[in-house]
Design a protein around this motif. Structure first.
Motif, PDB file in Angstrom:
ATOM      1  N   SER A 158      11.138 -25.209  27.629  1.00  0.00           N
ATOM      2  CA  SER A 158       9.692 -24.976  27.657  1.00  0.00           C
ATOM      3  C   SER A 158       9.282 -24.121  28.842  1.00  0.00           C
ATOM      4  O   SER A 158       8.336 -23.330  28.757  1.00  0.00           O
ATOM      5  CB  SER A 158       8.951 -26.316  27.692  1.00  0.00           C
ATOM      6  OG  SER A 158       9.172 -27.041  26.505  1.00  0.00           O
ATOM      7  N   VAL A 177       4.189 -21.260  25.662  1.00  0.00           N
ATOM      8  CA  VAL A 177       4.090 -21.958  24.378  1.00  0.00           C
ATOM      9  C   VAL A 177       2.801 -21.623  23.646  1.00  0.00           C
ATOM     10  O   VAL A 177       2.778 -21.561  22.414  1.00  0.00           O
ATOM     11  CB  VAL A 177       4.229 -23.482  24.597  1.00  0.00           C
ATOM     12  CG1 VAL A 177       4.071 -24.226  23.279  1.00  0.00           C
ATOM     13  CG2 VAL A 177       5.594 -23.802  25.207  1.00  0.00           C
ATOM     14  N   SER A 188       5.562 -28.783  19.999  1.00  0.00           N
ATOM     15  CA  SER A 188       6.190 -28.453  21.273  1.00  0.00           C
ATOM     16  C   SER A 188       7.372 -27.535  21.006  1.00  0.00           C
ATOM     17  O   SER A 188       7.853 -27.423  19.862  1.00  0.00           O
ATOM     18  CB  SER A 188       6.672 -29.718  21.977  1.00  0.00           C
ATOM     19  OG  SER A 188       7.732 -30.317  21.236  1.00  0.00           O
ATOM     20  N   LEU A 189       7.857 -26.869  22.044  1.00  0.00           N
ATOM     21  CA  LEU A 189       9.005 -25.996  21.859  1.00  0.00           C
ATOM     22  C   LEU A 189      10.210 -26.780  21.358  1.00  0.00           C
ATOM     23  O   LEU A 189      10.916 -26.337  20.437  1.00  0.00           O
ATOM     24  CB  LEU A 189       9.355 -25.289  23.173  1.00  0.00           C
ATOM     25  CG  LEU A 189      10.588 -24.395  23.111  1.00  0.00           C
ATOM     26  CD1 LEU A 189      10.366 -23.212  22.184  1.00  0.00           C
ATOM     27  CD2 LEU A 189      11.001 -23.920  24.504  1.00  0.00           C
TER      28      LEU A 189
END
Length: 415
Positions: A257, A262, A379-380
């Motif tokens: 991340s 993001v 989320s990544l």
């Protein structure tokens, strides 16, 4: 006048690009070049190559290891292969390469000069000067082993070359652009990219003008006191120079991340979801591939249209087509091939005066930038996990082989 604009750490990686990826990199690199030239002209493509952040992102979107020094070799090789059949059409040619190929640069430039009409001798001199400056005038502990010379029919050029420090397992990449050069030994670089390795003796820096003059005086018999005075003056100049941007390409292979903006990823995903069904209806009829390909097209669109500040996180562009070493996920062959097919189709239509398809790709980039301010998404880690889970259905492949579905056994394929 060009000045050094930044630097970056590049881990030194061994290994080769497998043929199944190298062929696709050549195709994708060539069609991205065609799109940039169509929209912005070939001089702009040279300027992009001279930008170290864009260059790294360009390699990442093509499925190379997103952070490694190998991007330099693979991108230059892919463009040399992919642009060769298009040289007459685009007026862009690639000379040199790694090792023995770099030593053929003068021969290739002279041959091009005879065929096209530019001054091959002058360009050969420029090539040799660039190599000499980065190997002798910039003493940073890196030995040059790669020299790529990109030249247009009207004699404009960009050089991308790379040196290695084997003891520290690091590489440094150097970028040059003819449009910015006034003096080969007075701050000629568009950028120097590579690891921070302590003090660097850079005699081409603007601040080193006094040093160059002092060295000539030394040859004329300048005494020890003169040397000491010049050294003190150089130290004072260095302390006044502001810090330059520094891109750190980490040693870890996985994409984290901290490596990605993001919110920009969320903008890309949202734009693909909203614009895809409208602008790419035929593509979306391909079961299991179309919607995912639009996401890749949105990232490719940013490589074609994005402003320089958009490439501060090259790792994000590896999320288009993964990486040959399975980081962030295996290369999705079906998606990759669809991306190439759509881009080629759009470029061919644009040559005939139909801009709708290339315009749709451009709108993807514009929409992604608008949506990233408000879009939300996974989320990544969740995104990468989803890609890995879906990899067998996308034809996932890496240097370790094809991805398999645990429920169905080994995957069989030839692409």
């Amino acid at each position: 006048m060009a000045q050094r604009t930044g630097s970056a750490d590049l881990p030194l990686h061994n290994g080769r690009v497998p043929p199944w990826l190298g062929q696709r990199m050549a195709s994708l690199g060539a069609v991205i070049c065609q799109a940039i030239v169509h929209h912005y002209g070939r001089d702009e493509f040279l300027r992009r190559l001279a930008h170290p952040f864009w260059f790294q992102s360009f390699g990442a979107v093509m499925g190379m290891d997103w952070h490694s020094s190998g991007i330099t070799t693979s991108v230059i090789g892919a463009l040399k292969r992919g642009l060769a059949p298009l040289g007459h059409e685009l007026g862009i040619h690639v000379c040199g390469g790694r090792g023995k190929h770099s030593r053929r640069t003068p021969e290739e430039l002279m041959s091009l000069g005879e065929r096209i009409g530019f001054d091959g001798g002058a360009l050969t001199r420029a090539s040799k000067l660039v190599a000499k400056v980065d190997s002798a005038a910039v003493q940073d502990g890196f030995d040059l082993y790669l020299h790529g010379f990109f030249v247009t029919d009207d004699g404009r050029w960009t050089v991308v070359q790379q040196g290695m420090n084997g003891d520290k397992h690091q590489a440094r990449r150097y970028h040059w652009h003819s449009g910015d050069i006034i003096d080969f030994v007075d701050a000629p670089h568009s950028a120097i990219e590579g690891p921070a390795q302590g003090e660097i003796v850079n005699l081409t820096d603007k601040r080193a003008a006094g040093s160059r003059a002092a060295q000539l005086d030394l040859l004329a018999g300048l005494g020890p006191d003169g040397v000491a005075d010049q050294y003190a003056a150089l130290v004072a100049r260095q302390e006044m120079q502001p810090m330059l941007p520094h891109l750190v390409m980490p040693a870890h292979h996985d994409v984290r991340s901290s490596d990605v903006f993001v919110r920009r990823l969320h903008g890309t995903l949202a734009a693909a979801a909203q614009c895809g069904p409208t602008d790419f209806p035929e593509l979306l009829l391909t079961p299991g591939v179309g919607a995912r390909t639009v996401q890749s097209l949105a990232m490719v669109a940013e490589v074609v249209h994005g402003a320089p500040y958009r490439f501060r996180d090259p790792a994000r562009f590896s999320l288009a087509h993964g990486g040959k070493d399975r980081h962030p996920f295996p290369v999705p062959i079906k998606v990759y091939d669809e991306t190439i097919r759509v881009l080629k189709y759009a470029v061919q239509k644009a040559k005939l005066g139909r801009e709708e398809e290339l315009g749709a790709i451009r709108r993807l980039d514009e929409q992604a930038r608008r949506l990233e301010r408000t879009a939300e998404g996974p989320s990544l880690d969740a995104f990468v996990a989803g890609e890995r889970a879906a990899s067998p259905s996308y034809g996932g492949r890496s240097v370790f082989g094809w991805e398999t579905d645990p429920a169905s056994g080994p995957k069989v394929g030839s692409k």
